[in-house]
Write a protein that holds these residues in place. Sequence first.
Motif, mmCIF file in Angstrom:
data_model
loop_
_atom_site.group_PDB
_atom_site.id
_atom_site.type_symbol
_atom_site.label_atom_id
_atom_site.label_comp_id
_atom_site.label_asym_id
_atom_site.label_seq_id
_atom_site.Cartn_x
_atom_site.Cartn_y
_atom_site.Cartn_z
ATOM 1 N N LEU A 1 -21.262 -17.849 -40.925
ATOM 2 C CA LEU A 1 -22.231 -18.518 -40.062
ATOM 3 C C LEU A 1 -21.553 -19.478 -39.093
ATOM 4 N N GLU A 2 -20.511 -20.173 -39.573
ATOM 5 C CA GLU A 2 -19.774 -21.085 -38.704
ATOM 6 C C GLU A 2 -19.079 -20.317 -37.583
ATOM 7 N N LYS A 3 -18.488 -19.168 -37.913
ATOM 8 C CA LYS A 3 -17.815 -18.362 -36.894
ATOM 9 C C LYS A 3 -18.802 -17.878 -35.842
ATOM 10 N N LYS A 4 -19.979 -17.459 -36.273
ATOM 11 C CA LYS A 4 -20.990 -16.994 -35.328
ATOM 12 C C LYS A 4 -21.476 -18.131 -34.445
ATOM 13 N N ARG A 5 -21.654 -19.320 -35.033
ATOM 14 C CA ARG A 5 -22.105 -20.470 -34.254
ATOM 15 C C ARG A 5 -21.063 -20.834 -33.197
ATOM 16 N N GLU A 6 -19.784 -20.844 -33.593
ATOM 17 C CA GLU A 6 -18.721 -21.163 -32.644
ATOM 18 C C GLU A 6 -18.646 -20.121 -31.534
ATOM 19 N N LYS A 7 -18.831 -18.869 -31.895
ATOM 20 C CA LYS A 7 -18.800 -17.802 -30.896
ATOM 21 C C LYS A 7 -19.934 -17.956 -29.898
ATOM 22 N N LEU A 8 -21.122 -18.303 -30.376
ATOM 23 C CA LEU A 8 -22.255 -18.511 -29.478
ATOM 24 C C LEU A 8 -22.053 -19.728 -28.581
ATOM 25 N N GLU A 9 -21.432 -20.769 -29.118
ATOM 26 C CA GLU A 9 -21.168 -21.954 -28.307
ATOM 27 C C GLU A 9 -20.157 -21.647 -27.219
ATOM 28 N N LYS A 10 -19.178 -20.803 -27.505
ATOM 29 C CA LYS A 10 -18.175 -20.440 -26.505
ATOM 30 C C LYS A 10 -18.778 -19.579 -25.399
ATOM 31 N N MET A 11 -19.766 -18.774 -25.731
ATOM 32 C CA MET A 11 -20.354 -17.876 -24.741
ATOM 33 C C MET A 11 -21.145 -18.643 -23.689
ATOM 34 N N LYS A 12 -21.806 -19.721 -24.094
ATOM 35 C CA LYS A 12 -22.608 -20.560 -23.189
ATOM 36 C C LYS A 12 -23.520 -19.703 -22.312
ATOM 37 N N VAL A 13 -24.327 -18.887 -22.933
ATOM 38 C CA VAL A 13 -25.224 -17.997 -22.219
ATOM 39 C C VAL A 13 -26.465 -18.772 -21.785
ATOM 40 N N TYR A 14 -26.846 -18.590 -20.539
ATOM 41 C CA TYR A 14 -28.045 -19.236 -20.007
ATOM 42 C C TYR A 14 -29.162 -18.208 -20.016
ATOM 43 N N ASN A 15 -30.219 -18.518 -20.730
ATOM 44 C CA ASN A 15 -31.359 -17.616 -20.806
ATOM 45 C C ASN A 15 -32.440 -18.129 -19.865
#
Length: 110
Positions: A69-83
Amino acid sequence: MKMFMFKSVLIASLMFISVLVGMQQANQGIHNMKGYKDSNFKSALTVDNGDKGDIAVSVLGKEVDSHDLEKKREKLEKMKVYNLFSATGKKIADTLSSLTEKLIIFISKI
């Protein structure tokens, strides 16, 4: 004329009975699909408490670890996708909330 009416009523009643049987079959299918009577139905999320106080979580049969879960959270934070839709929805919700609040205050003052 009598024979025509008899056949028409017979066909209409046969169709009505067919619809009722179909509705009953659909109802049973929905209950089976939801797993009400299925003894083999397993939960999508299972949480097991260990002897030493550790907790094991599995989602759809796969073990989930807090490190995953931590790895997924970090990956999502790095992506910085704007919806765009999420941001627009938040703005609309905030606007409606403030308008509703102002309307309630205005009505309470009257």
